[in-house]
Design a protein around this motif. Structure first.
Motif, PDB file in Angstrom:
ATOM      1  N   TYR A  43       0.825  -1.197   0.000  1.00 12.49           N
ATOM      2  CA  TYR A  43       0.000   0.000   0.000  1.00 12.49           C
ATOM      3  C   TYR A  43       0.871   1.263   0.000  1.00 12.49           C
ATOM      4  N   CYS A  44       2.014   1.184   0.652  1.00  9.42           N
ATOM      5  CA  CYS A  44       2.908   2.344   0.762  1.00  9.42           C
ATOM      6  C   CYS A  44       3.828   2.507  -0.444  1.00  9.42           C
ATOM      7  N   THR A  45       3.749   1.606  -1.405  1.00  8.91           N
ATOM      8  CA  THR A  45       4.637   1.666  -2.566  1.00  8.91           C
ATOM      9  C   THR A  45       4.509   2.985  -3.316  1.00  8.91           C
ATOM     10  N   GLY A  46       3.288   3.458  -3.477  1.00  7.70           N
ATOM     11  CA  GLY A  46       3.081   4.736  -4.169  1.00  7.70           C
ATOM     12  C   GLY A  46       3.773   5.882  -3.464  1.00  7.70           C
ATOM     13  N   ALA A  47       3.695   5.893  -2.148  1.00 10.68           N
ATOM     14  CA  ALA A  47       4.361   6.939  -1.371  1.00 10.68           C
ATOM     15  C   ALA A  47       5.874   6.824  -1.506  1.00 10.68           C
ATOM     16  N   MET A  48       6.373   5.594  -1.508  1.00 10.22           N
ATOM     17  CA  MET A  48       7.818   5.398  -1.652  1.00 10.22           C
ATOM     18  C   MET A  48       8.299   5.899  -3.008  1.00 10.22           C
ATOM     19  N   ILE A  49       7.522   5.643  -4.043  1.00 11.81           N
ATOM     20  CA  ILE A  49       7.887   6.115  -5.385  1.00 11.81           C
ATOM     21  C   ILE A  49       7.896   7.637  -5.423  1.00 11.81           C
ATOM     22  N   SER A  50       6.922   8.272  -4.764  1.00 10.69           N
ATOM     23  CA  SER A  50       6.886   9.732  -4.711  1.00 10.69           C
ATOM     24  C   SER A  50       8.110  10.291  -4.002  1.00 10.69           C
ATOM     25  N   VAL A  51       8.518   9.655  -2.924  1.00 16.04           N
ATOM     26  CA  VAL A  51       9.709  10.109  -2.188  1.00 16.04           C
ATOM     27  C   VAL A  51      10.953   9.965  -3.048  1.00 16.04           C
ATOM     28  N   ILE A  52      11.072   8.836  -3.747  1.00 20.28           N
ATOM     29  CA  ILE A  52      12.235   8.609  -4.614  1.00 20.28           C
ATOM     30  C   ILE A  52      12.265   9.642  -5.736  1.00 20.28           C
ATOM     31  N   ASP A  53      11.119   9.918  -6.343  1.00 12.47           N
ATOM     32  CA  ASP A  53      11.064  10.932  -7.401  1.00 12.47           C
ATOM     33  C   ASP A  53      11.466  12.301  -6.875  1.00 12.47           C
ATOM     34  N   PHE A  54      10.987  12.649  -5.673  1.00 12.48           N
ATOM     35  CA  PHE A  54      11.353  13.929  -5.088  1.00 12.48           C
ATOM     36  C   PHE A  54      12.848  14.005  -4.799  1.00 12.48           C
ATOM     37  N   MET A  55      13.411  12.919  -4.288  1.00  7.87           N
ATOM     38  CA  MET A  55      14.850  12.903  -4.009  1.00  7.87           C
ATOM     39  C   MET A  55      15.656  13.061  -5.296  1.00  7.87           C
ATOM     40  N   ASP A  56      15.199  12.422  -6.370  1.00  6.24           N
ATOM     41  CA  ASP A  56      15.875  12.579  -7.657  1.00  6.24           C
ATOM     42  C   ASP A  56      15.804  14.028  -8.142  1.00  6.24           C
ATOM     43  N   LYS A  57      14.634  14.638  -8.007  1.00  8.79           N
ATOM     44  CA  LYS A  57      14.461  16.038  -8.414  1.00  8.79           C
ATOM     45  C   LYS A  57      15.345  16.953  -7.569  1.00  8.79           C
ATOM     46  N   LEU A  58      15.391  16.699  -6.288  1.00 13.01           N
ATOM     47  CA  LEU A  58      16.226  17.484  -5.385  1.00 13.01           C
ATOM     48  C   LEU A  58      17.699  17.345  -5.749  1.00 13.01           C
ATOM     49  N   ALA A  59      18.104  16.134  -6.083  1.00  9.75           N
ATOM     50  CA  ALA A  59      19.495  15.896  -6.465  1.00  9.75           C
ATOM     51  C   ALA A  59      19.833  16.637  -7.757  1.00  9.75           C
ATOM     52  N   GLN A  60      18.919  16.637  -8.708  1.00  6.35           N
ATOM     53  CA  GLN A  60      19.164  17.349  -9.968  1.00  6.35           C
ATOM     54  C   GLN A  60      19.257  18.850  -9.732  1.00  6.35           C
ATOM     55  N   MET A  61      18.362  19.376  -8.900  1.00  8.18           N
ATOM     56  CA  MET A  61      18.377  20.813  -8.618  1.00  8.18           C
ATOM     57  C   MET A  61      19.642  21.212  -7.871  1.00  8.18           C
ATOM     58  N   GLY A  62      20.119  20.339  -6.997  1.00  6.26           N
ATOM     59  CA  GLY A  62      21.315  20.629  -6.215  1.00  6.26           C
ATOM     60  C   GLY A  62      22.602  20.244  -6.907  1.00  6.26           C
ATOM     61  N   GLY A  63      22.477  19.621  -8.080  1.00  9.40           N
ATOM     62  CA  GLY A  63      23.661  19.220  -8.821  1.00  9.40           C
ATOM     63  C   GLY A  63      24.353  17.997  -8.249  1.00  9.40           C
ATOM     64  N   LEU A  64      23.631  17.210  -7.476  1.00 13.65           N
ATOM     65  CA  LEU A  64      24.219  15.995  -6.930  1.00 13.65           C
ATOM     66  C   LEU A  64      24.156  14.876  -7.952  1.00 13.65           C
ATOM     67  N   SER A  65      25.189  14.085  -7.991  1.00 16.60           N
ATOM     68  CA  SER A  65      25.184  12.961  -8.916  1.00 16.60           C
ATOM     69  C   SER A  65      24.402  11.797  -8.307  1.00 16.60           C
ATOM     70  N   PRO A  66      23.861  10.940  -9.153  1.00 13.27           N
ATOM     71  CA  PRO A  66      23.156   9.764  -8.627  1.00 13.27           C
ATOM     72  C   PRO A  66      24.061   8.864  -7.785  1.00 13.27           C
ATOM     73  N   ALA A  67      25.353   8.954  -8.002  1.00  8.28           N
ATOM     74  CA  ALA A  67      26.293   8.148  -7.217  1.00  8.28           C
ATOM     75  C   ALA A  67      26.286   8.554  -5.750  1.00  8.28           C
ATOM     76  N   VAL A  68      25.867   9.778  -5.465  1.00  8.92           N
ATOM     77  CA  VAL A  68      25.807  10.247  -4.078  1.00  8.92           C
ATOM     78  C   VAL A  68      24.470   9.866  -3.454  1.00  8.92           C
ATOM     79  N   LEU A  69      23.395  10.030  -4.214  1.00  6.60           N
ATOM     80  CA  LEU A  69      22.065   9.805  -3.674  1.00  6.60           C
ATOM     81  C   LEU A  69      21.703   8.320  -3.591  1.00  6.60           C
ATOM     82  N   SER A  70      22.156   7.538  -4.522  1.00  7.66           N
ATOM     83  CA  SER A  70      21.798   6.125  -4.585  1.00  7.66           C
ATOM     84  C   SER A  70      22.179   5.352  -3.321  1.00  7.66           C
ATOM     85  N   PRO A  71      23.387   5.517  -2.776  1.00  5.79           N
ATOM     86  CA  PRO A  71      23.720   4.785  -1.547  1.00  5.79           C
ATOM     87  C   PRO A  71      22.822   5.148  -0.366  1.00  5.79           C
TER      88      PRO A  71
END
Length: 128
Positions: A43-71
């Motif tokens: 049931y919480c999968t949708g919320a988890m996907i939203s959080v992951i999408d937000f973290m990806d957007k935040l990383a792009q805006m902050g110029g963080l590479s996926p190598a930093v956020l993924s771990p």
């Protein structure tokens, strides 16, 4: 808030049912707990996907590479799965197995964060 109420209601109903069923068939009470836990996580999968999408957007805006956020995301996922697995083991009266799951989760979380720790070490070495 509505989602939390649904999760809480599901958990309370499942817990009451498990207590009733456990008197007659203890193994069925455990199965009921595992199945209801799986339903709640799904049931919480949708919320988890939203959080992951937000973290990806935040990383792009902050110029963080996926190598930093993924771990960081992997470590959080390992923590959640480890907690659920160890709690189910404790419900099954397998405290030793629960401790082994927690130890394995800790080691795997450290393994998942190694690339980030390596990047920090490289950055510090470059500054010196």
């Amino acid at each position: 808030m509505n989602d939390v109420m649904k999760v809480a209601a599901t958990a309370i109903i499942a817990a009451v049912c498990a207590v009733v069923v456990r008197k007659q068939a203890p193994e069925m009470g455990l199965v009921l707990g595992i199945c209801s836990g799986a339903v709640i996580v799904l049931y919480c999968t949708g919320a988890m996907i939203s959080v992951i999408d937000f973290m990806d957007k935040l990383a792009q805006m902050g110029g963080l590479s996926p190598a930093v956020l993924s771990p960081v995301m992997r470590t959080a996922g390992i923590a959640v799965v480890t907690r659920l697995a160890s709690d189910f083991c404790r419900d099954a009266k397998e405290g030793g197995l629960a401790s082994a799951v927690e130890l394995a989760g800790t080691v795997l979380a450290l393994l998942a964060v190694l690339p980030l720790m390596s990047a920090v070490l490289d950055m510090l070495t470059g500054l010196l």
